[in-house]
Design a protein around this motif. Sequence first.
Motif, PDB file in Angstrom:
ATOM      1  N   VAL A   5       0.884  -1.133  -0.199  1.00 22.76           N
ATOM      2  CA  VAL A   5       0.094  -0.010   0.019  1.00 22.76           C
ATOM      3  C   VAL A   5       0.964   1.288  -0.065  1.00 22.76           C
ATOM      4  CG1 VAL A   5      -1.772   1.229   1.134  1.00 22.76           C
ATOM      5  CG2 VAL A   5      -1.862  -1.277   1.399  1.00 22.76           C
ATOM      6  N   SER A   6       0.153   2.344  -0.953  1.00 21.68           N
ATOM      7  CA  SER A   6       1.241   3.597  -1.071  1.00 21.68           C
ATOM      8  C   SER A   6       1.109   4.346   0.239  1.00 21.68           C
ATOM      9  CB  SER A   6       0.995   4.223  -2.474  1.00 21.68           C
ATOM     10  OG  SER A   6      -0.321   4.830  -2.141  1.00 21.68           O
ATOM     11  N   PRO A   7       1.931   4.999   0.667  1.00 23.60           N
ATOM     12  CA  PRO A   7       1.611   5.966   1.609  1.00 23.60           C
ATOM     13  C   PRO A   7       0.660   7.008   1.496  1.00 23.60           C
ATOM     14  CG  PRO A   7       4.069   6.151   1.231  1.00 23.60           C
ATOM     15  CD  PRO A   7       3.270   5.186   0.072  1.00 23.60           C
ATOM     16  N   GLN A   8       0.300   7.346   0.102  1.00 24.28           N
ATOM     17  CA  GLN A   8      -0.854   8.208  -0.197  1.00 24.28           C
ATOM     18  C   GLN A   8      -2.328   7.463  -0.046  1.00 24.28           C
ATOM     19  OE1 GLN A   8      -1.162   9.148  -4.536  1.00 24.28           O
ATOM     20  NE2 GLN A   8      -2.962  10.218  -4.442  1.00 24.28           N
ATOM     21  N   LEU A   9      -2.337   6.339  -0.299  1.00 22.67           N
ATOM     22  CA  LEU A   9      -3.501   5.301   0.086  1.00 22.67           C
ATOM     23  C   LEU A   9      -3.653   5.190   1.596  1.00 22.67           C
ATOM     24  CD1 LEU A   9      -5.792   4.124  -1.703  1.00 22.67           C
ATOM     25  CD2 LEU A   9      -4.387   1.818  -1.617  1.00 22.67           C
ATOM     26  N   VAL A  10      -2.501   5.073   2.212  1.00 23.72           N
ATOM     27  CA  VAL A  10      -2.726   4.824   3.567  1.00 23.72           C
ATOM     28  C   VAL A  10      -3.578   6.389   4.372  1.00 23.72           C
ATOM     29  CG1 VAL A  10      -1.559   4.818   5.869  1.00 23.72           C
ATOM     30  CG2 VAL A  10      -0.828   3.422   3.904  1.00 23.72           C
ATOM     31  N   ARG A  11      -2.822   7.608   3.601  1.00 21.29           N
ATOM     32  CA  ARG A  11      -3.495   8.546   4.131  1.00 21.29           C
ATOM     33  C   ARG A  11      -4.837   8.820   3.881  1.00 21.29           C
ATOM     34  NH1 ARG A  11       1.742  10.441   2.501  1.00 21.29           N
ATOM     35  NH2 ARG A  11       1.003  10.969   0.395  1.00 21.29           N
ATOM     36  N   GLN A  12      -5.205   8.579   2.598  1.00 20.37           N
ATOM     37  CA  GLN A  12      -6.534   8.541   2.214  1.00 20.37           C
ATOM     38  C   GLN A  12      -7.499   7.753   3.067  1.00 20.37           C
ATOM     39  OE1 GLN A  12      -8.514   6.699  -1.591  1.00 20.37           O
ATOM     40  NE2 GLN A  12      -7.347   8.535  -2.581  1.00 20.37           N
ATOM     41  N   ALA A  13      -7.132   6.351   3.502  1.00 22.15           N
ATOM     42  CA  ALA A  13      -7.868   5.456   4.313  1.00 22.15           C
ATOM     43  C   ALA A  13      -7.849   6.422   5.743  1.00 22.15           C
ATOM     44  CB  ALA A  13      -7.134   4.360   4.561  1.00 22.15           C
ATOM     45  N   GLU A  14      -6.881   6.798   6.083  1.00 23.62           N
ATOM     46  CA  GLU A  14      -6.712   7.528   7.425  1.00 23.62           C
ATOM     47  C   GLU A  14      -7.880   8.831   7.633  1.00 23.62           C
ATOM     48  OE1 GLU A  14      -2.364   6.559   8.876  1.00 23.62           O
ATOM     49  OE2 GLU A  14      -2.742   8.417   8.014  1.00 23.62           O
ATOM     50  N   THR A  15      -7.951   9.438   6.420  1.00 22.78           N
ATOM     51  CA  THR A  15      -8.793  10.693   6.386  1.00 22.78           C
ATOM     52  C   THR A  15     -10.414  10.366   6.112  1.00 22.78           C
ATOM     53  OG1 THR A  15      -8.069  11.344   4.358  1.00 22.78           O
ATOM     54  CG2 THR A  15      -6.742  12.108   5.991  1.00 22.78           C
ATOM     55  N   GLY A  16     -10.564   9.040   5.641  1.00 20.60           N
ATOM     56  CA  GLY A  16     -11.842   8.690   5.155  1.00 20.60           C
ATOM     57  C   GLY A  16     -12.009   7.707   4.421  1.00 20.60           C
ATOM     58  N   ASP A  17     -13.005   7.577   3.246  1.00 17.44           N
ATOM     59  CA  ASP A  17     -13.168   6.522   2.445  1.00 17.44           C
ATOM     60  C   ASP A  17     -12.118   6.431   1.448  1.00 17.44           C
ATOM     61  OD1 ASP A  17     -15.506   5.834   3.681  1.00 17.44           O
ATOM     62  OD2 ASP A  17     -16.756   6.929   2.171  1.00 17.44           O
ATOM     63  N   VAL A  18     -11.658   5.145   0.924  1.00 15.76           N
ATOM     64  CA  VAL A  18     -10.640   5.176  -0.118  1.00 15.76           C
ATOM     65  C   VAL A  18     -11.354   4.883  -1.503  1.00 15.76           C
ATOM     66  CG1 VAL A  18      -9.023   3.154  -0.942  1.00 15.76           C
ATOM     67  CG2 VAL A  18      -9.238   3.715   1.583  1.00 15.76           C
ATOM     68  N   ASP A  19     -10.762   5.524  -2.269  1.00 16.14           N
ATOM     69  CA  ASP A  19     -11.443   5.713  -3.646  1.00 16.14           C
ATOM     70  C   ASP A  19     -11.078   4.076  -4.220  1.00 16.14           C
ATOM     71  OD1 ASP A  19     -11.770   7.030  -6.628  1.00 16.14           O
ATOM     72  OD2 ASP A  19      -9.864   5.827  -6.804  1.00 16.14           O
ATOM     73  N   GLU A  20     -12.363   3.539  -4.776  1.00 20.77           N
ATOM     74  CA  GLU A  20     -12.454   2.282  -5.210  1.00 20.77           C
ATOM     75  C   GLU A  20     -11.262   1.920  -6.135  1.00 20.77           C
ATOM     76  OE1 GLU A  20     -15.798  -0.299  -6.631  1.00 20.77           O
ATOM     77  OE2 GLU A  20     -15.766  -0.101  -4.512  1.00 20.77           O
ATOM     78  N   GLN A  21     -11.139   2.912  -7.272  1.00 20.05           N
ATOM     79  CA  GLN A  21     -10.551   2.461  -8.362  1.00 20.05           C
ATOM     80  C   GLN A  21      -8.849   2.491  -7.780  1.00 20.05           C
ATOM     81  OE1 GLN A  21     -11.262   1.805 -11.427  1.00 20.05           O
ATOM     82  NE2 GLN A  21     -13.118   1.803 -10.572  1.00 20.05           N
ATOM     83  N   ALA A  22      -8.542   3.450  -6.771  1.00 24.46           N
ATOM     84  CA  ALA A  22      -7.003   3.359  -6.075  1.00 24.46           C
ATOM     85  C   ALA A  22      -6.971   2.070  -5.424  1.00 24.46           C
ATOM     86  CB  ALA A  22      -7.014   4.476  -5.223  1.00 24.46           C
ATOM     87  N   PHE A  23      -8.012   1.563  -4.896  1.00 28.02           N
ATOM     88  CA  PHE A  23      -8.101   0.208  -4.218  1.00 28.02           C
ATOM     89  C   PHE A  23      -7.869  -1.039  -5.351  1.00 28.02           C
ATOM     90  CE2 PHE A  23     -10.098  -3.125  -1.450  1.00 28.02           C
ATOM     91  CZ  PHE A  23      -9.036  -3.340  -0.724  1.00 28.02           C
ATOM     92  N   LEU A  24      -8.382  -0.930  -6.248  1.00 26.28           N
ATOM     93  CA  LEU A  24      -8.284  -1.665  -7.327  1.00 26.28           C
ATOM     94  C   LEU A  24      -6.975  -1.838  -8.018  1.00 26.28           C
ATOM     95  CD1 LEU A  24     -11.554  -1.455  -9.093  1.00 26.28           C
ATOM     96  CD2 LEU A  24     -10.904  -3.617  -8.016  1.00 26.28           C
ATOM     97  N   ALA A  25      -6.496  -0.507  -8.134  1.00 23.31           N
ATOM     98  CA  ALA A  25      -4.734  -0.451  -8.485  1.00 23.31           C
ATOM     99  C   ALA A  25      -3.902  -1.226  -7.406  1.00 23.31           C
ATOM    100  CB  ALA A  25      -4.668   1.075  -8.914  1.00 23.31           C
ATOM    101  N   CYS A  26      -4.243  -0.878  -6.093  1.00 17.37           N
ATOM    102  CA  CYS A  26      -3.556  -1.533  -5.111  1.00 17.37           C
ATOM    103  C   CYS A  26      -3.587  -2.990  -5.476  1.00 17.37           C
ATOM    104  CB  CYS A  26      -3.743  -1.045  -3.945  1.00 17.37           C
ATOM    105  SG  CYS A  26      -2.884  -1.579  -2.597  1.00 17.37           S
ATOM    106  N   ILE A  27      -4.573  -3.476  -5.552  1.00 19.58           N
ATOM    107  CA  ILE A  27      -4.805  -4.951  -5.769  1.00 19.58           C
ATOM    108  C   ILE A  27      -4.153  -5.554  -6.778  1.00 19.58           C
ATOM    109  CG2 ILE A  27      -6.471  -6.976  -6.083  1.00 19.58           C
ATOM    110  CD1 ILE A  27      -8.392  -5.006  -4.478  1.00 19.58           C
ATOM    111  N   ARG A  28      -4.369  -4.745  -7.912  1.00 18.53           N
ATOM    112  CA  ARG A  28      -3.663  -5.248  -9.212  1.00 18.53           C
ATOM    113  C   ARG A  28      -2.138  -5.245  -9.300  1.00 18.53           C
ATOM    114  NH1 ARG A  28      -6.201  -1.923 -12.110  1.00 18.53           N
ATOM    115  NH2 ARG A  28      -4.853  -0.194 -12.079  1.00 18.53           N
ATOM    116  N   GLU A  29      -1.747  -4.077  -8.607  1.00 20.49           N
ATOM    117  CA  GLU A  29      -0.243  -3.961  -8.315  1.00 20.49           C
ATOM    118  C   GLU A  29       0.470  -4.946  -7.449  1.00 20.49           C
ATOM    119  OE1 GLU A  29       0.079   0.168  -7.645  1.00 20.49           O
ATOM    120  OE2 GLU A  29      -0.489   0.623  -9.835  1.00 20.49           O
TER     121      GLU A  29
END
Length: 128
Positions: A5-29
């Motif tokens: 998980v990228s630091p940017q995605l962690v920050r997103q999760a810490e501040t609210g909902d995670v963008d589903e497309q970003a989560f899918l990209a995280c899974i894919r990678e």
Amino acid sequence: MSLTVSPQLVRQAETGDVDEQAFLACIRESLPYAWNLISGLAERLRTSTAEFADNQTPPPDEAARGQLLRLLASDAMRNTVERHYGVRLAFQNCHRVALFLPDAEDALREFTTPRAQILNQQPELVDC
């Protein structure tokens, strides 16, 4: 760890909902074998008249098997992938994943019965 998980995605999760497309990209990678397998099955299902598409080929190694198990064992990942492809996922053994059309309830129900699980057992897969 299941995902890288990228630091940017962690920050997103810490501040609210995670963008589903970003989560899918995280899974894919993070889980490329699992992602490619499911993507291929989704394409096969999309281009056929069948109610489901499944994989019966064991993963090439333990790392690939681990990716598949991690994706399918996580409700968050599994639900997100199901929404992305518009399918229902089902799983038997350590590699037999199947994607079902949303209205293929009878086929999904049959795939997930104890009978189907027992009939899917093979001696070479005992330790998978």
